[in-house]
Design a protein around this motif. Structure first.
Motif, PDB file in Angstrom:
ATOM      1  N   LEU A 114      -1.783  -1.144  -1.074  1.00  0.00           N
ATOM      2  CA  LEU A 114      -2.208   0.075  -1.288  1.00  0.00           C
ATOM      3  C   LEU A 114      -1.325   0.963  -2.008  1.00  0.00           C
ATOM      4  O   LEU A 114      -0.293   1.160  -1.478  1.00  0.00           O
ATOM      5  N   VAL A 115      -1.681   1.692  -3.127  1.00  0.00           N
ATOM      6  CA  VAL A 115      -0.759   2.724  -3.663  1.00  0.00           C
ATOM      7  C   VAL A 115      -1.520   4.020  -3.323  1.00  0.00           C
ATOM      8  O   VAL A 115      -2.455   4.202  -3.709  1.00  0.00           O
ATOM      9  N   LEU A 116      -0.482   4.994  -2.848  1.00  0.00           N
ATOM     10  CA  LEU A 116      -1.052   6.205  -2.680  1.00  0.00           C
ATOM     11  C   LEU A 116      -0.157   7.483  -3.017  1.00  0.00           C
ATOM     12  O   LEU A 116       0.931   7.094  -3.511  1.00  0.00           O
ATOM     13  N   VAL A 117      -0.893   8.462  -3.374  1.00  0.00           N
ATOM     14  CA  VAL A 117       0.023   9.716  -3.613  1.00  0.00           C
ATOM     15  C   VAL A 117       0.228  10.501  -2.323  1.00  0.00           C
ATOM     16  O   VAL A 117      -0.736  11.076  -1.555  1.00  0.00           O
ATOM     17  N   ALA A 118       1.545  10.816  -2.018  1.00  0.00           N
ATOM     18  CA  ALA A 118       1.611  11.633  -0.847  1.00  0.00           C
ATOM     19  C   ALA A 118       2.640  12.698  -1.181  1.00  0.00           C
ATOM     20  O   ALA A 118       3.310  12.698  -2.255  1.00  0.00           O
ATOM     21  N   LYS A 119       2.825  13.499  -0.138  1.00  0.00           N
ATOM     22  CA  LYS A 119       3.874  14.635  -0.190  1.00  0.00           C
ATOM     23  C   LYS A 119       5.023  14.459   0.748  1.00  0.00           C
ATOM     24  O   LYS A 119       4.918  13.721   1.728  1.00  0.00           O
ATOM     25  N   ARG A 120       6.197  14.651   0.021  1.00  0.00           N
ATOM     26  CA  ARG A 120       7.421  14.756   0.736  1.00  0.00           C
ATOM     27  C   ARG A 120       8.285  15.915   0.602  1.00  0.00           C
ATOM     28  O   ARG A 120       8.751  15.873  -0.700  1.00  0.00           O
ATOM     29  N   GLN A 121       8.592  16.775   1.455  1.00  0.00           N
ATOM     30  CA  GLN A 121       9.415  17.789   1.440  1.00  0.00           C
ATOM     31  C   GLN A 121       8.862  18.807  -0.012  1.00  0.00           C
ATOM     32  O   GLN A 121       9.835  19.135  -0.710  1.00  0.00           O
ATOM     33  N   GLY A 122       7.560  18.989  -0.306  1.00  0.00           N
ATOM     34  CA  GLY A 122       7.121  19.665  -1.373  1.00  0.00           C
ATOM     35  C   GLY A 122       6.908  18.639  -2.623  1.00  0.00           C
ATOM     36  O   GLY A 122       6.432  19.355  -3.607  1.00  0.00           O
ATOM     37  N   SER A 123       7.499  17.421  -2.988  1.00  0.00           N
ATOM     38  CA  SER A 123       7.346  16.763  -3.920  1.00  0.00           C
ATOM     39  C   SER A 123       6.257  15.765  -3.867  1.00  0.00           C
ATOM     40  O   SER A 123       6.095  15.420  -2.651  1.00  0.00           O
ATOM     41  N   GLU A 124       5.707  15.324  -4.946  1.00  0.00           N
ATOM     42  CA  GLU A 124       4.728  14.403  -4.913  1.00  0.00           C
ATOM     43  C   GLU A 124       5.372  13.007  -5.002  1.00  0.00           C
ATOM     44  O   GLU A 124       6.199  12.748  -5.847  1.00  0.00           O
ATOM     45  N   GLN A 125       4.798  12.273  -4.138  1.00  0.00           N
ATOM     46  CA  GLN A 125       5.560  10.700  -4.038  1.00  0.00           C
ATOM     47  C   GLN A 125       4.428   9.594  -4.136  1.00  0.00           C
ATOM     48  O   GLN A 125       3.354   9.881  -3.942  1.00  0.00           O
ATOM     49  N   VAL A 126       4.913   8.613  -4.868  1.00  0.00           N
ATOM     50  CA  VAL A 126       3.914   7.522  -5.149  1.00  0.00           C
ATOM     51  C   VAL A 126       4.531   6.444  -4.024  1.00  0.00           C
ATOM     52  O   VAL A 126       5.765   5.957  -4.077  1.00  0.00           O
ATOM     53  N   VAL A 127       3.385   5.964  -3.109  1.00  0.00           N
ATOM     54  CA  VAL A 127       3.936   5.125  -1.898  1.00  0.00           C
ATOM     55  C   VAL A 127       3.214   4.026  -2.177  1.00  0.00           C
ATOM     56  O   VAL A 127       1.945   3.612  -2.579  1.00  0.00           O
ATOM     57  N   ILE A 128       3.824   2.727  -1.660  1.00  0.00           N
ATOM     58  CA  ILE A 128       3.416   1.418  -1.658  1.00  0.00           C
ATOM     59  C   ILE A 128       3.255   0.959  -0.074  1.00  0.00           C
ATOM     60  O   ILE A 128       4.208   1.324   0.672  1.00  0.00           O
ATOM     61  N   ILE A 129       2.047   0.636   0.281  1.00  0.00           N
ATOM     62  CA  ILE A 129       1.850   0.185   1.660  1.00  0.00           C
ATOM     63  C   ILE A 129       1.350  -1.284   1.521  1.00  0.00           C
ATOM     64  O   ILE A 129       0.271  -1.571   0.790  1.00  0.00           O
ATOM     65  N   ALA A 130       1.931  -2.099   2.313  1.00  0.00           N
ATOM     66  CA  ALA A 130       1.482  -3.537   2.346  1.00  0.00           C
ATOM     67  C   ALA A 130       0.329  -3.870   3.193  1.00  0.00           C
ATOM     68  O   ALA A 130       0.039  -2.684   4.328  1.00  0.00           O
ATOM     69  N   ARG A 131      -0.416  -4.912   3.156  1.00  0.00           N
ATOM     70  CA  ARG A 131      -1.632  -5.294   3.928  1.00  0.00           C
ATOM     71  C   ARG A 131      -1.514  -5.249   5.396  1.00  0.00           C
ATOM     72  O   ARG A 131      -2.184  -4.783   6.223  1.00  0.00           O
ATOM     73  N   SER A 132      -0.159  -5.764   5.785  1.00  0.00           N
ATOM     74  CA  SER A 132      -0.038  -5.956   7.202  1.00  0.00           C
ATOM     75  C   SER A 132       0.296  -4.462   7.789  1.00  0.00           C
ATOM     76  O   SER A 132      -0.221  -4.260   8.913  1.00  0.00           O
ATOM     77  N   ALA A 133       0.746  -3.605   6.980  1.00  0.00           N
ATOM     78  CA  ALA A 133       0.961  -2.219   7.618  1.00  0.00           C
ATOM     79  C   ALA A 133      -0.582  -1.456   7.594  1.00  0.00           C
ATOM     80  O   ALA A 133      -0.701  -0.697   8.435  1.00  0.00           O
ATOM     81  N   LEU A 134      -1.285  -1.743   6.604  1.00  0.00           N
ATOM     82  CA  LEU A 134      -2.626  -1.261   6.734  1.00  0.00           C
ATOM     83  C   LEU A 134      -3.479  -1.570   7.836  1.00  0.00           C
ATOM     84  O   LEU A 134      -4.208  -0.830   8.469  1.00  0.00           O
TER      85      LEU A 134
END
Length: 351
Positions: free
Chosen positions: A139-159
């Motif tokens: 799963l590819v998500l858009v998240a915030k980190r310290q005010g900046s926008e980040q593209v994040v990858i999460i594997a099925r096992s973590a989901l």
């Protein structure tokens, strides 16, 4: 049509005619993953059609990749091809490696609230109505980190460790509500404007899909009008029905033209104005076009046995996803105002 698109059309038609069957649609709506359909698409490299060759892409242009998407929507293929394209486009823009397998995306909705910890290793927050979120390998998500926008990858096992609830859209496609609490991620990279880019790319691809679905709905309607005999002649011979079919054809053509214009200027990055026009026009056509298609078919089009509802329910669902007409028409107005009086006409006619 070019030789490449002719080959793509034949390939997609062959796959979908073999695997987009009634039992597959019904099983998909009860939560069964259409493995044979996805595998057939994957064997010919279609899920990678939107990627550059150096990232495992199949060497197709963006325009050809969107043709693939439109043709899959023509068959109402119940797989997350658009979502896999979206994830790949976003990862490529963020210079992150694109994982193989089924991909999906989230974090573009206004109510989504996703935050990375300071170390950039774990994710917390909520993601709403993630398409095919329980079926994807990553799963590819858009998240915030310290005010900046980040593209994040999460594997099925973590989901699997995140709290989630599966709901469905009008088409019976799964949409997942995720609640993340210190969920480990696979990779992340900063990308300015990532949320807007994902929303815009998503709107473009939903517009392309609606163009494909409208084309098929028109085809079904023409066929039925020529076959259904009433008062001694096909109903397609009656002027009132001919008028409805002409209006439906106009909506299908306008949607295709608007989507094509947006595709042409969005190969590298999505063009917000062109996409706003396409999604607005496609959304309007989805509502009116589905209504006409069902009117032409009468009660037949509403039955589970007929294929029309697989298209019209997707039109109704896709119309609201990644921004409805109100959202994008508001954006058009804001962009027009920002140009000022002197630049408004050049801005509107630049495409």
């Amino acid at each position: 049509m070019s030789d490449i698109r002719d080959d793509l059309e034949k390939t997609i038609d062959r796959i979908c005619e073999a695997h987009c069957l009634k039992d597959v649609f019904m099983a998909s709506e009860t939560g069964t993953w259409p493995q044979a359909l996805w595998q057939a698409l994957d064997e010919v490299g279609l899920p990678q059609a939107c990627l550059p060759e150096d990232q495992g892409g199949s060497g197709l242009s963006f325009e050809d990749a969107m043709f693939v998407l439109r043709r899959s929507a023509y068959h109402a293929a119940p797989v997350p091809l658009a979502e896999t394209f979206l994830a790949g486009r976003l990862l490529a823009a963020a210079h992150l490696p694109v994982p193989s397998g089924v991909l999906s995306v989230g974090g573009s909705q206004a109510q989504d609230s996703l935050t990375l910890n300071d170390a950039g290793t774990h994710l917390s927050g909520h993601a709403h109505r993630v398409p095919w979120g329980a079926s994807c390998d990553h799963l590819v998500l858009v998240a915030k980190r310290q005010g900046s926008e980040q593209v994040v990858i999460i594997a099925r096992s973590a989901l699997a460790t995140a709290t989630h609830t599966v709901v469905k859209n009008l088409a019976g496609e799964p949409r997942v509500q995720f609640e993340f609490s210190n969920t480990p991620i696979t990779a992340t990279a900063e990308l300015a404007g990532a949320k807007d880019r994902l929303l815009c790319d998503g709107a473009l691809m939903r517009s392309v899909q609606m163009a494909g679905a409208l084309q098929r709905a028109l085809g079904y309607s023409l066929q039925y009008a020529n076959e259904r005999v009433q008062f001694g002649r096909p109903i397609g011979k009656f002027q009132a029905v001919q008028h409805m079919l002409a209006v439906l054809a106009g909506h299908a053509a306008a949607t295709a033209a608007a989507a094509d214009a947006a595709i042409e200027v969005s190969s590298e990055t999505p063009d917000f104005f062109a996409v706003a026009v396409a999604k607005s026009r496609a959304g309007e056509a989805a509502g009116k076009g589905a209504e006409i298609a069902h009117q032409v078919h009468g009660a037949m089009g509403f039955t589970r046995e007929h294929n029309l509802h697989h298209l019209t329910r997707r039109l109704w669902a896709w119309r609201d996803e990644f921004g409805n007409e109100t959202h994008w028409q508001t954006r058009i107005g804001e962009m027009a105002i920002a140009q000022g009086a002197d630049q408004l006409w050049p801005f509107l006619t630049r495409l």
